[in-house]
Design an enzyme around this catalytic site. Structure first.
Site, PDB file in Angstrom:
ATOM      1  N   ARG A 118       1.046  -1.172  -0.059  1.00 43.70           N
ATOM      2  CA  ARG A 118       0.170   0.153   0.101  1.00 43.70           C
ATOM      3  C   ARG A 118       0.738   1.285  -0.021  1.00 43.70           C
ATOM      4  NH1 ARG A 118      -3.293  -3.240   3.834  1.00 43.70           N
ATOM      5  NH2 ARG A 118      -4.538  -4.222   2.810  1.00 43.70           N
ATOM      6  N   LYS A 140       3.299  11.475 -11.021  1.00 41.86           N
ATOM      7  CA  LYS A 140       2.498  10.439 -11.971  1.00 41.86           C
ATOM      8  C   LYS A 140       3.151   9.341 -12.248  1.00 41.86           C
ATOM      9  CE  LYS A 140      -0.749  13.900 -14.256  1.00 41.86           C
ATOM     10  NZ  LYS A 140      -1.066  14.223 -15.683  1.00 41.86           N
ATOM     11  N   GLU A 182       9.174  17.821 -24.969  1.00 41.85           N
ATOM     12  CA  GLU A 182       8.258  18.124 -23.672  1.00 41.85           C
ATOM     13  C   GLU A 182       9.132  19.517 -23.243  1.00 41.85           C
ATOM     14  OE1 GLU A 182       5.896  16.546 -22.314  1.00 41.85           O
ATOM     15  OE2 GLU A 182       5.978  14.485 -22.590  1.00 41.85           O
ATOM     16  N   LYS A 224       7.947  22.869 -14.378  1.00 45.48           N
ATOM     17  CA  LYS A 224       7.067  21.561 -13.993  1.00 45.48           C
ATOM     18  C   LYS A 224       6.780  21.788 -12.404  1.00 45.48           C
ATOM     19  CE  LYS A 224       5.579  17.152 -14.190  1.00 45.48           C
ATOM     20  NZ  LYS A 224       5.456  15.885 -15.017  1.00 45.48           N
ATOM     21  N   GLU A 234      -3.761  17.202 -10.142  1.00 45.58           N
ATOM     22  CA  GLU A 234      -4.486  17.501 -11.549  1.00 45.58           C
ATOM     23  C   GLU A 234      -5.962  17.950 -11.383  1.00 45.58           C
ATOM     24  OE1 GLU A 234      -2.841  16.017 -14.993  1.00 45.58           O
ATOM     25  OE2 GLU A 234      -4.541  16.175 -15.784  1.00 45.58           O
ATOM     26  N   ARG A 238      -2.795  22.045 -13.471  1.00 44.17           N
ATOM     27  CA  ARG A 238      -1.686  20.911 -13.914  1.00 44.17           C
ATOM     28  C   ARG A 238      -2.092  20.295 -15.214  1.00 44.17           C
ATOM     29  NH1 ARG A 238       1.266  16.134 -10.547  1.00 44.17           N
ATOM     30  NH2 ARG A 238       2.516  15.152 -12.370  1.00 44.17           N
ATOM     31  N   ASN A 242      -0.531  18.593 -20.189  1.00 45.43           N
ATOM     32  CA  ASN A 242      -0.783  17.941 -21.255  1.00 45.43           C
ATOM     33  C   ASN A 242      -1.227  18.367 -22.517  1.00 45.43           C
ATOM     34  OD1 ASN A 242      -0.885  15.621 -19.264  1.00 45.43           O
ATOM     35  ND2 ASN A 242      -2.769  16.188 -18.394  1.00 45.43           N
ATOM     36  N   HIS A 245      -1.071  16.049 -25.505  1.00 40.94           N
ATOM     37  CA  HIS A 245      -0.893  14.594 -25.242  1.00 40.94           C
ATOM     38  C   HIS A 245      -2.401  14.026 -25.605  1.00 40.94           C
ATOM     39  CE1 HIS A 245       2.429  16.003 -22.881  1.00 40.94           C
ATOM     40  NE2 HIS A 245       2.633  14.807 -22.335  1.00 40.94           N
ATOM     41  N   HIS A 249      -1.573  10.723 -27.336  1.00 41.97           N
ATOM     42  CA  HIS A 249      -1.855   9.464 -26.949  1.00 41.97           C
ATOM     43  C   HIS A 249      -2.626   8.893 -27.979  1.00 41.97           C
ATOM     44  CE1 HIS A 249      -1.241  10.574 -22.325  1.00 41.97           C
ATOM     45  NE2 HIS A 249      -0.118  10.388 -23.057  1.00 41.97           N
ATOM     46  N   HIS A 262       6.862   8.558 -27.265  1.00 40.87           N
ATOM     47  CA  HIS A 262       5.865   9.485 -26.573  1.00 40.87           C
ATOM     48  C   HIS A 262       6.290  10.854 -27.012  1.00 40.87           C
ATOM     49  CE1 HIS A 262       3.519  11.063 -23.572  1.00 40.87           C
ATOM     50  NE2 HIS A 262       4.398  11.897 -23.204  1.00 40.87           N
TER      51      HIS A 262
HETATM   52  P1  NAD Z   1      11.982   5.330 -22.506  1.00 40.23           P
HETATM   53  O1  NAD Z   1      11.879   4.970 -20.924  1.00 40.23           O
HETATM   54  O2  NAD Z   1      11.380   4.072 -23.348  1.00 40.23           O
HETATM   55  O3  NAD Z   1      13.477   5.456 -22.791  1.00 40.23           O
HETATM   56  C1  NAD Z   1      13.648   5.779 -24.356  1.00 40.23           C
HETATM   57  C2  NAD Z   1      14.766   4.748 -24.782  1.00 40.23           C
HETATM   58  O4  NAD Z   1      16.137   5.223 -24.149  1.00 40.23           O
HETATM   59  C3  NAD Z   1      14.764   3.510 -23.951  1.00 40.23           C
HETATM   60  O5  NAD Z   1      14.995   2.526 -25.096  1.00 40.23           O
HETATM   61  C4  NAD Z   1      15.706   3.406 -22.917  1.00 40.23           C
HETATM   62  O6  NAD Z   1      16.148   2.146 -22.666  1.00 40.23           O
HETATM   63  C5  NAD Z   1      16.961   4.150 -23.655  1.00 40.23           C
HETATM   64  N1  NAD Z   1      17.669   4.801 -22.648  1.00 40.23           N
HETATM   65  C6  NAD Z   1      17.402   5.533 -21.456  1.00 40.23           C
HETATM   66  N2  NAD Z   1      18.251   6.186 -21.015  1.00 40.23           N
HETATM   67  C7  NAD Z   1      19.406   5.951 -21.619  1.00 40.23           C
HETATM   68  C8  NAD Z   1      20.695   6.342 -21.779  1.00 40.23           C
HETATM   69  N3  NAD Z   1      21.095   7.348 -20.981  1.00 40.23           N
HETATM   70  N4  NAD Z   1      21.590   6.029 -22.705  1.00 40.23           N
HETATM   71  C9  NAD Z   1      20.876   5.302 -23.881  1.00 40.23           C
HETATM   72  N5  NAD Z   1      19.763   4.842 -23.670  1.00 40.23           N
HETATM   73  C10 NAD Z   1      19.159   5.321 -22.950  1.00 40.23           C
HETATM   74  O7  NAD Z   1      11.095   6.795 -22.949  1.00 40.23           O
HETATM   75  P2  NAD Z   1      11.290   8.153 -22.302  1.00 40.23           P
HETATM   76  O8  NAD Z   1      11.081   9.052 -23.391  1.00 40.23           O
HETATM   77  O9  NAD Z   1      12.286   8.342 -21.212  1.00 40.23           O
HETATM   78  O10 NAD Z   1       9.896   8.328 -21.196  1.00 40.23           O
HETATM   79  C11 NAD Z   1       8.585   7.914 -22.026  1.00 40.23           C
HETATM   80  C12 NAD Z   1       7.540   7.490 -20.912  1.00 40.23           C
HETATM   81  O11 NAD Z   1       7.536   8.368 -20.022  1.00 40.23           O
HETATM   82  C13 NAD Z   1       6.361   7.358 -21.877  1.00 40.23           C
HETATM   83  O12 NAD Z   1       5.783   6.011 -21.175  1.00 40.23           O
HETATM   84  C14 NAD Z   1       5.334   8.289 -21.231  1.00 40.23           C
HETATM   85  O13 NAD Z   1       3.979   8.121 -21.002  1.00 40.23           O
HETATM   86  C15 NAD Z   1       6.058   8.492 -19.815  1.00 40.23           C
HETATM   87  N6  NAD Z   1       5.981  10.100 -19.270  1.00 40.23           N
HETATM   88  C16 NAD Z   1       5.338  10.004 -17.946  1.00 40.23           C
HETATM   89  C17 NAD Z   1       5.138  11.308 -17.679  1.00 40.23           C
HETATM   90  C18 NAD Z   1       4.966  11.634 -16.078  1.00 40.23           C
HETATM   91  O14 NAD Z   1       4.353  12.507 -15.656  1.00 40.23           O
HETATM   92  N7  NAD Z   1       4.845  10.415 -15.332  1.00 40.23           N
HETATM   93  C19 NAD Z   1       5.440  12.659 -18.342  1.00 40.23           C
HETATM   94  C20 NAD Z   1       5.966  12.167 -19.484  1.00 40.23           C
HETATM   95  C21 NAD Z   1       6.001  11.076 -20.149  1.00 40.23           C
HETATM   96  N1  GLY Z   2       3.384  14.905 -17.872  1.00 40.74           N
HETATM   97  C1  GLY Z   2       2.097  15.465 -17.202  1.00 40.74           C
HETATM   98  C2  GLY Z   2       2.020  15.732 -15.873  1.00 40.74           C
HETATM   99  O1  GLY Z   2       2.919  15.420 -15.107  1.00 40.74           O
HETATM  100  O2  GLY Z   2       1.106  16.402 -15.322  1.00 40.74           O
END
Ligand code: NAD
Ligand code: GLY
Length: 360
Positions: A118, A140, A182, A224, A234, A238, A242, A245, A249, A262
């Site tokens: 939890r 998030k 972003e 942010k 949100e 907040r 998006n 997005h 999405h 993404h």
């Molecule tokens: P990812 O985590 O898939 O990383 C991208 C690629 O880069 C992967 O293949 C990874 O293994 C590789 N990689 C990571 N670090 C590396 C490094 N230093 N050197 C070489 N390769 C490396 O993608 P991302 O763009 O980091 O994240 C996208 C995800 O984040 C999506 O699922 C999206 O929905 C999520 N997201 C979440 C929020 C939030 O607020 N929680 C905000 C924006 C995006």
């Molecule tokens: N990436 C959107 C949020 O964190 O609210």
């Protein structure tokens, strides 16, 4: 090294941004309460950076879970591997999970931490530009469902964020561009001077100039953190984070997770949102052109997939966390640097935008 703060009362935490942070024990120790740590990484990032983290955490009982790499593995099913690791190594409620990787690893680890017993502590160690400027900050956490992106998740804040900018040296070019989407978003939604700065400095960012990257990461995290501090869960402002997005999405889900990155989907989505804002008389054609030019210089896509129909968009866009009582709500732009959420989107204008930004 720069420290920013996410100001959330008793859930406040620091974001450390700088070079050579990964192997430094001091950034982790004060944020780990117990003696157990479970590091979650993936098969690409672990060979590059896990040793440095092991070095920093040598005094702890350290266990590791290495996930397959890719957005298509951001599922409840794969998340079970984290719970298997926690239970088989008998982690208790004082454990700390540590996410070492991009946004996929960060979102999954955070969600596992929100659920395990939890709720336990976790630390974000983001290694992509996108995760350093966005996903590691704000709490998030989620996994995808085949019918909708990030649809299963929780708000769960990390204890700290350790963004070692040296990790960006190994990042593939396409991923750097995805992260810049972003970064550009912050300029558009709330920070016009930053947008202007990005227009002037985009070439340095693409060339990975360390000073330019550090400034872009700091300013993005600053923007942010400011928004999250006003509206952690949100219920209002907040949502502007998006921008693009809802379109993005829809593209990611329609194309199959991982096909479009993404950040790429968000880039095209932001341009669609800008164009729709122009159709509503809010921003000028010149503003839309400025954004299109900046996205192109960042080597980001500026049109959606050719085969995606209006119906494909609209049906996917209905599966969005901003939909209220069946009504689509979109983040649009009043000006560069000022976003708003509106449910007043004329369908004809939306369809015109979709038609104009379809690859042909
Ligand atoms: P990812 O985590 O898939 O990383 C991208 C690629 O880069 C992967 O293949 C990874 O293994 C590789 N990689 C990571 N670090 C590396 C490094 N230093 N050197 C070489 N390769 C490396 O993608 P991302 O763009 O980091 O994240 C996208 C995800 O984040 C999506 O699922 C999206 O929905 C999520 N997201 C979440 C929020 C939030 O607020 N929680 C905000 C924006 C995006
Ligand atoms: N990436 C959107 C949020 O964190 O609210």
């Amino acid at each position: 090294m720069k420290t920013l703060n996410v100001d959330l009362g008793e859930r406040s935490y620091p974001i450390y941004i700088g070079r050579q942070l990964l192997a430094e024990p001091q950034f982790y120790h004060s944020h780990i309460r117990g003696s157990q740590v479970l590091v979650v990484s993936n098969e690409t990032v672990a060979p590059l950076y896990l040793n440095a983290v092991r070095q920093a955490l040598s005094g702890y009982k350290l266990d590791e879970v290495i996930l397959p790499d890719g957005e298509q593995y951001k599922t409840l099913d794969v998340l079970n591997q984290v719970f298997d690791g926690l239970l088989s190594h008998q982690h208790n409620r004082s454990t700390t999970l540590l996410a070492l990787g991009g946004g996929v690893v960060g979102d999954m680890t955070g969600f596992a931490a929100a659920c395990y017993q939890r709720g336990v502590d976790f630390i974000q160690v983001p290694t992509t530009l996108l995760s350093q400027v966005d996903s590691s900050v704000g709490g998030k956490t989620a996994v995808n469902h085949s019918l909708g992106k990030n649809m299963i998740g929780a708000f769960h804040q990390p204890r700290c964020v350790i963004a070692d900018t040296d990790t960006l040296e190994t990042l593939p070019e396409r991923e750097l561009s995805a992260g810049l989407a972003e970064v550009i978003k912050y300029g558009l939604i709330c920070d016009q001077p930053f947008f202007d700065w990005l227009e002037t400095n985009i070439e340095s960012l693409m060339a990975r100039d360390p000073e330019a990257l550090a400034y872009a990461i700091e300013q993005s995290c600053h923007d942010k953190a400011h928004i999250v501090a006003q509206d952690e869960k949100e219920s209002g402002i907040r949502a502007i984070l998006n921008l693009g997005h809802t379109f993005g999405h829809a593209i990611e889900t329609h194309q199959g997770y991982g096909e479009w990155l993404h950040g790429e989907a968000v880039a095209t989505g932001m341009l669609m949102a800008a164009d729709l804002s122009r159709r509503l008389g809010w921003i000028s054609a010149l503003d839309v052109e400025r954004l299109q030019r900046l996205l192109s210089k960042a080597r980001l896509p500026i049109v959606g997939p050719a085969q995606m129909s209006d119906h494909d968009y609209v049906s996917r866009m209905q599966v969005d966390k901003k939909v209220l009582d069946g009504r689509l709500r979109l983040v649009l732009l009043k000006s560069i640097g000022q976003a708003l959420v509106t449910g007043e989107v004329p369908e004809a204008a939306l369809l015109e935008t979709l038609a104009d930004y379809r690859d042909c």
